[in-house]
Design an enzyme around this catalytic site. Structure first.
Site, PDB file in Angstrom:
ATOM      1  N   THR A   1       0.863  -1.188   0.000  1.00  0.00           N
ATOM      2  CA  THR A   1       0.000   0.000   0.000  1.00  0.00           C
ATOM      3  C   THR A   1       0.895   1.232   0.000  1.00  0.00           C
ATOM      4  O   THR A   1       1.651   1.449   0.946  1.00  0.00           O
ATOM      5  CB  THR A   1      -0.899  -0.009   1.249  1.00  0.00           C
ATOM      6  OG1 THR A   1      -1.644  -1.224   1.223  1.00  0.00           O
ATOM      7  CG2 THR A   1      -1.849   1.174   1.277  1.00  0.00           C
TER       8      THR A   1
ATOM      9  N   GLU B   1      -6.628  -9.452   7.846  1.00  0.00           N
ATOM     10  CA  GLU B   1      -6.007 -10.390   8.765  1.00  0.00           C
ATOM     11  C   GLU B   1      -7.111 -11.307   9.298  1.00  0.00           C
ATOM     12  O   GLU B   1      -8.240 -10.880   9.506  1.00  0.00           O
ATOM     13  CB  GLU B   1      -5.317  -9.639   9.909  1.00  0.00           C
ATOM     14  CG  GLU B   1      -4.163  -8.824   9.380  1.00  0.00           C
ATOM     15  CD  GLU B   1      -3.265  -8.262  10.467  1.00  0.00           C
ATOM     16  OE1 GLU B   1      -3.340  -8.708  11.620  1.00  0.00           O
ATOM     17  OE2 GLU B   1      -2.479  -7.356  10.149  1.00  0.00           O
TER      18      GLU B   1
ATOM     19  N   PHE C   1     -19.392  -3.672   8.965  1.00  0.00           N
ATOM     20  CA  PHE C   1     -18.562  -2.538   9.420  1.00  0.00           C
ATOM     21  C   PHE C   1     -19.389  -1.449  10.103  1.00  0.00           C
ATOM     22  O   PHE C   1     -19.073  -0.269  10.036  1.00  0.00           O
ATOM     23  CB  PHE C   1     -17.714  -1.971   8.274  1.00  0.00           C
ATOM     24  CG  PHE C   1     -16.373  -2.659   8.212  1.00  0.00           C
ATOM     25  CD1 PHE C   1     -16.297  -4.002   7.943  1.00  0.00           C
ATOM     26  CD2 PHE C   1     -15.192  -1.975   8.476  1.00  0.00           C
ATOM     27  CE1 PHE C   1     -15.079  -4.674   7.932  1.00  0.00           C
ATOM     28  CE2 PHE C   1     -13.963  -2.629   8.468  1.00  0.00           C
ATOM     29  CZ  PHE C   1     -13.911  -3.986   8.193  1.00  0.00           C
ATOM     30  N   LEU C   2     -20.454  -1.888  10.752  1.00  0.00           N
ATOM     31  CA  LEU C   2     -21.253  -0.951  11.552  1.00  0.00           C
ATOM     32  C   LEU C   2     -21.285  -1.424  13.004  1.00  0.00           C
ATOM     33  O   LEU C   2     -22.248  -1.209  13.711  1.00  0.00           O
ATOM     34  CB  LEU C   2     -22.678  -0.856  11.010  1.00  0.00           C
ATOM     35  CG  LEU C   2     -22.876  -0.042   9.730  1.00  0.00           C
ATOM     36  CD1 LEU C   2     -24.355   0.014   9.363  1.00  0.00           C
ATOM     37  CD2 LEU C   2     -22.329   1.386   9.869  1.00  0.00           C
TER      38      LEU C   2
ATOM     39  N   ALA D   1     -20.340  -0.823  16.435  1.00  0.00           N
ATOM     40  CA  ALA D   1     -19.817   0.271  17.266  1.00  0.00           C
ATOM     41  C   ALA D   1     -19.004  -0.303  18.429  1.00  0.00           C
ATOM     42  O   ALA D   1     -19.266  -1.404  18.890  1.00  0.00           O
ATOM     43  CB  ALA D   1     -20.967   1.100  17.802  1.00  0.00           C
TER      44      ALA D   1
ATOM     45  N   CYS E   1      -3.093  -1.384   9.343  1.00  0.00           N
ATOM     46  CA  CYS E   1      -3.513  -0.798   8.065  1.00  0.00           C
ATOM     47  C   CYS E   1      -4.379   0.446   8.197  1.00  0.00           C
ATOM     48  O   CYS E   1      -3.949   1.537   7.835  1.00  0.00           O
ATOM     49  CB  CYS E   1      -4.247  -1.836   7.225  1.00  0.00           C
ATOM     50  SG  CYS E   1      -3.165  -3.166   6.695  1.00  0.00           S
TER      51      CYS E   1
ATOM     52  N   LYS F   1      -2.868   3.800   9.878  1.00  0.00           N
ATOM     53  CA  LYS F   1      -1.732   4.410   9.165  1.00  0.00           C
ATOM     54  C   LYS F   1      -2.110   4.775   7.728  1.00  0.00           C
ATOM     55  O   LYS F   1      -1.628   5.763   7.192  1.00  0.00           O
ATOM     56  CB  LYS F   1      -0.496   3.509   9.213  1.00  0.00           C
ATOM     57  CG  LYS F   1      -0.519   2.369   8.248  1.00  0.00           C
ATOM     58  CD  LYS F   1       0.817   2.130   7.561  1.00  0.00           C
ATOM     59  CE  LYS F   1       0.788   0.851   6.751  1.00  0.00           C
ATOM     60  NZ  LYS F   1       0.564   0.948   5.353  1.00  0.00           N
TER      61      LYS F   1
HETATM   62  C1  UDX Z   1      -8.074  -3.825   6.664  1.00  0.00           C
HETATM   63  C2  UDX Z   1      -8.971  -3.898   5.425  1.00  0.00           C
HETATM   64  O1  UDX Z   1     -10.253  -4.449   5.798  1.00  0.00           O
HETATM   65  C3  UDX Z   1      -8.333  -4.741   4.358  1.00  0.00           C
HETATM   66  O2  UDX Z   1      -9.141  -4.781   3.187  1.00  0.00           O
HETATM   67  C4  UDX Z   1      -6.971  -4.161   4.043  1.00  0.00           C
HETATM   68  O3  UDX Z   1      -6.316  -4.956   3.071  1.00  0.00           O
HETATM   69  C5  UDX Z   1      -6.112  -4.063   5.304  1.00  0.00           C
HETATM   70  O4  UDX Z   1      -6.810  -3.316   6.297  1.00  0.00           O
HETATM   71  P1  UDX Z   1      -7.536  -5.478   8.688  1.00  0.00           P
HETATM   72  O5  UDX Z   1      -6.564  -4.471   9.184  1.00  0.00           O
HETATM   73  O6  UDX Z   1      -7.158  -6.925   8.660  1.00  0.00           O
HETATM   74  O7  UDX Z   1      -7.974  -5.146   7.180  1.00  0.00           O
HETATM   75  O8  UDX Z   1      -8.813  -5.343   9.610  1.00  0.00           O
HETATM   76  P2  UDX Z   1     -10.373  -5.037   9.448  1.00  0.00           P
HETATM   77  O9  UDX Z   1     -11.125  -6.308   9.449  1.00  0.00           O
HETATM   78  O10 UDX Z   1     -10.641  -4.081   8.359  1.00  0.00           O
HETATM   79  O11 UDX Z   1     -10.635  -4.330  10.856  1.00  0.00           O
HETATM   80  C6  UDX Z   1      -9.928  -3.139  11.207  1.00  0.00           C
HETATM   81  C7  UDX Z   1     -10.303  -2.659  12.559  1.00  0.00           C
HETATM   82  O12 UDX Z   1     -11.628  -2.153  12.563  1.00  0.00           O
HETATM   83  C8  UDX Z   1     -10.251  -3.700  13.677  1.00  0.00           C
HETATM   84  O13 UDX Z   1      -9.621  -3.111  14.801  1.00  0.00           O
HETATM   85  C9  UDX Z   1     -11.708  -4.004  13.947  1.00  0.00           C
HETATM   86  O14 UDX Z   1     -11.922  -4.427  15.273  1.00  0.00           O
HETATM   87  C10 UDX Z   1     -12.350  -2.650  13.671  1.00  0.00           C
HETATM   88  N1  UDX Z   1     -13.778  -2.735  13.295  1.00  0.00           N
HETATM   89  C11 UDX Z   1     -14.146  -3.386  12.168  1.00  0.00           C
HETATM   90  C12 UDX Z   1     -14.731  -2.099  14.085  1.00  0.00           C
HETATM   91  O15 UDX Z   1     -14.402  -1.470  15.104  1.00  0.00           O
HETATM   92  N2  UDX Z   1     -16.042  -2.148  13.706  1.00  0.00           N
HETATM   93  C13 UDX Z   1     -16.453  -2.800  12.595  1.00  0.00           C
HETATM   94  O16 UDX Z   1     -17.670  -2.799  12.316  1.00  0.00           O
HETATM   95  C14 UDX Z   1     -15.479  -3.442  11.798  1.00  0.00           C
END
Ligand code: UDX
Length: 437
Positions: free
Chosen positions: A123, A154, A251-252, A254, A262, A265
């Site tokens: 990235t 991950e 991804f909703l 809370a 990722c 940063k």
């Molecule tokens: C992310 C992107 O999803 C991925 O496509 C990219 O390639 C790398 O970055 P990742 O870092 O593995 O992947 O984690 P992700 O599943 O996206 O979750 C990121 C953070 O968001 C976590 O700390 C998770 O707990 C938090 N999260 C996720 C929430 O707080 N609420 C949600 O509804 C979803």
């Protein structure tokens, strides 16, 4: 003629990519400057936790298709070279550190054969691919460079690599697309969407996808703040808005917000790059996304303080979860650990449990106390915090923990536990964004 592949950088992305490419039948060599990583991978050991990966690595090593080396000359017969090195946040700012991508290119450019294709997967700030391509063509004009961003999550790295939601290829030349079509022929046969873009667009796809995901999480955490103020319940709100297909329910969730290597940063590096390009206004909102995210951690600490009459000194607090998300042992910018450290800093006696991340957590924060089991973690606790939503925590029988704690109060920082179940078992149950705190 079968394609031979090299993967430069064998961290999370590279180790997964090399193993998965081998499982598709390609001959693959993974190269890294870190002899420890190469040694470990060559022995079939993944130096981090990722479901399914270690098993697949061992199968591929046995097949003879997959090898690892610290010697860059090992790649000279390869046709396609994937750059998978990291781009961490720089030490004294919010931009991305591009040192490793340039070092990787400089190491391979003099070695690779004519007609080969370098493919960036890291990235990077937009514009990097074009810069790298110019640099490569100066050294070896009979090669080319394309960009192919990676969207793996991950915990789902193997699945996301073998069955991606889409494949994005940034190319400056039609031949590069043809080569990548051969590499990804299985996905193309499976009808995986194939998006051809120019180099800058392909770089932007990755960072804008992460910016959108971060925005979605911070949006629901902002709604959690309003719910708390207005006496609402963010979990019901999220469910209700999520039924609208234009919004979608994922991804909703809370809670204490996003962390990891990722999202935090990447949104910061995106802002830094936009500023360099004179487009800082366009991404001004990401500053707010970042602060809502960090505020979620402070709101959790406020709840803890409120529960313990504002004085944390000497209080025994159990923390369930250290990884930045479940099914991972990654503790980089973990909201759970950040909260644990801050509470400990305020005088509490904090004991942390995590099914996989204790080793990494301990290496980073040796002053916290760690427990091997949930039971020893919560023993005599005056307050239990649920901070990473591992399945084992959802499977806890709250009745069984009741006799172990000094005071049966739990705060769910991930809105993932069954409130009614815990209350029925006699616990005080609080959560971020839910009015009955
Ligand atoms: C992310 C992107 O999803 C991925 O496509 C990219 O390639 C790398 O970055 P990742 O870092 O593995 O992947 O984690 P992700 O599943 O996206 O979750 C990121 C953070 O968001 C976590 O700390 C998770 O707990 C938090 N999260 C996720 C929430 O707080 N609420 C949600 O509804 C979803």
């Amino acid at each position: 003629m079968s394609i031979k592949i090299s993967v430069i950088g064998t961290g999370y992305l590279g180790a997964t990519h090399a193993t998965c490419m081998s499982s598709l039948g390609f001959e693959v060599v993974g190269v890294d400057v870190d002899p420890k990583k190469i040694e470990s991978l060559s022995q079939g050991i993944i130096p981090f936790y990722e479901p399914r990966l270690e098993e697949l690595l061992q199968t591929e090593l046995k097949s003879g298709r997959l090898t690892f080396s610290t010697d860059f000359s090992a790649i000279k017969e390869c046709d396609v070279h994937f750059i998978c090195v990291g781009t961490p946040q720089i030490a004294n700012g919010i931009a991305a550190d591009r040192t490793y991508v340039f070092a990787a290119l400089d190491a391979i450019a003099p070695v690779i054969k004519d007609g080969s294709l370098v493919v960036g997967k890291s990235t990077v700030p937009v514009g990097t691919a074009a810069e790298l391509r110019d640099r490569l063509l100066k050294i070896n004009p009979k090669t080319d460079l394309a960009w192919n961003p990676e969207f793996l999550r991950e915990g789902f790295a193997v699945e996301d690599t073998l069955n991606p939601t889409r494949l994005v290829v940034g190319v400056a030349n039609h031949l590069a697309e043809e080569t990548l079509r051969k590499v990804y022929s299985k996905n193309l046969a499976d009808q995986t969407p194939w998006i051809v873009a120019d180099l800058p667009t392909s770089e932007l796809v990755k960072v804008s996808a992460n910016a959108f995901l971060a925005t979605k999480i911070s949006f629901i955490n902002a709604m959690a703040e309003v719910c708390e103020a207005a006496g609402g319940d963010v979990t019901v709100l999220a469910k209700a808005i999520g039924y609208d297909p234009r919004i979608g329910s994922r991804f909703l969730q809370a809670g204490i917000g996003f962390g990891g290597g990722c999202l935090p940063k990447d949104i910061r590096a995106f802002m830094a790059r936009a500023e360099e390009l004179g487009a800082e206004q366009a991404l001004e909102f990401l500053r707010e996304i970042d602060s809502i995210n960090l505020r979620a951690r402070s709101r959790m600490i406020d709840l803890v303080r409120r529960d313990l009459s504002e004085d944390l000194r000497g209080k025994k607090i159990a923390v369930l979860g250290a990884a930045f998300k479940p099914d991972s042992d990654d503790v980089r910018d973990s909201p759970a650990l950040d909260i644990a450290v801050q509470i400990q800093g305020a005088g509490a006696h904090v004991t942390v449990h995590d099914p996989k991340a204790i080793h990494n957590a301990e290496a980073r924060f040796p002053a916290l106390n760690y427990a091997d089991t949930i039971e020893t973690c919560v023993a005599d606790a005056e307050l239990v915090l649920h901070l990473t939503e591992w399945k084992v925590y959802r499977e806890i029988d709250p009745l069984k923990l009741l006799g172990l704690v000094a005071n049966p109060t739990i705060i769910d920082g991930r809105n993932a536990l069954d409130r009614e179940l815990w209350r029925a078992a006699g616990w005080q149950f609080r959560a971020l964004g839910r009015s009955e705190n």
